[in-house]
Design an enzyme around this catalytic site. Sequence first.
Site, PDB file in Angstrom:
ATOM      1  N   TYR A 138      26.907  62.246  20.879  1.00 49.66           N
ATOM      2  CA  TYR A 138      27.745  61.455  19.969  1.00 49.66           C
ATOM      3  C   TYR A 138      28.205  62.295  18.783  1.00 49.66           C
ATOM      4  CZ  TYR A 138      25.827  57.258  22.303  1.00 49.66           C
ATOM      5  OH  TYR A 138      25.443  56.307  23.215  1.00 49.66           O
ATOM      6  N   HIS A 162      20.313  60.908  29.016  1.00 47.66           N
ATOM      7  CA  HIS A 162      21.550  60.158  28.792  1.00 47.66           C
ATOM      8  C   HIS A 162      22.195  59.648  30.080  1.00 47.66           C
ATOM      9  CE1 HIS A 162      25.047  59.798  25.667  1.00 47.66           C
ATOM     10  NE2 HIS A 162      24.946  58.733  26.422  1.00 47.66           N
TER      11      HIS A 162
END
Length: 273
Positions: free
Chosen positions: A52, A110
């Site tokens: 991110y 992830h």
Amino acid sequence: MIKDEDFILSNGVKIPKIGFGTWQIAEFDSAYTSTIYALKAGYRHIDSAYDYGNEKAIGKAIKDFGIERKNLFITTKLPSHIKTYDETKKYFYESLNSFGLDYIDLYLIHAPWPWTNIGLDCRQGNIEAFNAMIELYNEGLIRAIGVSNFSISDIKNIVAATSFVPHVNQIRYFIGDTEKELTNYCQKNNILVEAYSPFATGKILDNKNILKVAEKYNTTVAKVCLAFCLQNNTVPLPKSTHEDRIISNLDINIKIDDEDMKYLNSRSEEHTS
């Protein structure tokens, strides 16, 4: 109030029932300000990821806000393309340093494959990564470990190899797309499901059918979406950069009745209609 309520993970660790999502908030000032808004509103669960690009901004916001570390639950994620033991540890420590923290509350793989090559067979790499995470967990650097976007077979692969059941599986989850088989499997095996994109990245907020439900409870579609996740025993991770919405998303004061939950759970691709 929901901001003060927790789920209990299989290892006994408490996780706040709602988290502040930070996906797509990469710009430093925006991530910093949004996190300050969230902490001020009463969020104690912040969800981030290495990819991110906002771990440093969130870490600075936490430091500047001055909240005690023990009162926070911080999640971050190993990049999807990292599938080796050594690199998993390297990237974990990079995240830890970016936040400026001594430990991470929840660390996730992830995705089971690189986002640039979805579907690639990374079974062995996921085992290596998870083994490294188990060691970090046993060292006390992580309070809980898990996965994100993993299918049933992906989860079974790492459990068979490590004999360690992940504490969490974070998946896309909203009215009309709840991955029922996967969710049922996780819940039967004491794997908490976290619901990212509970608003279907905004597509669901104009849905006329859900609006009718919201009107019945004199509330908003957004709050129905979040209450739906909570009543299905999943952790919603709403994201916003607007202070008023950040505050509103934490104020879930409705209880959807059984009949309406049955209706909402029966929806299919509801966000598109």
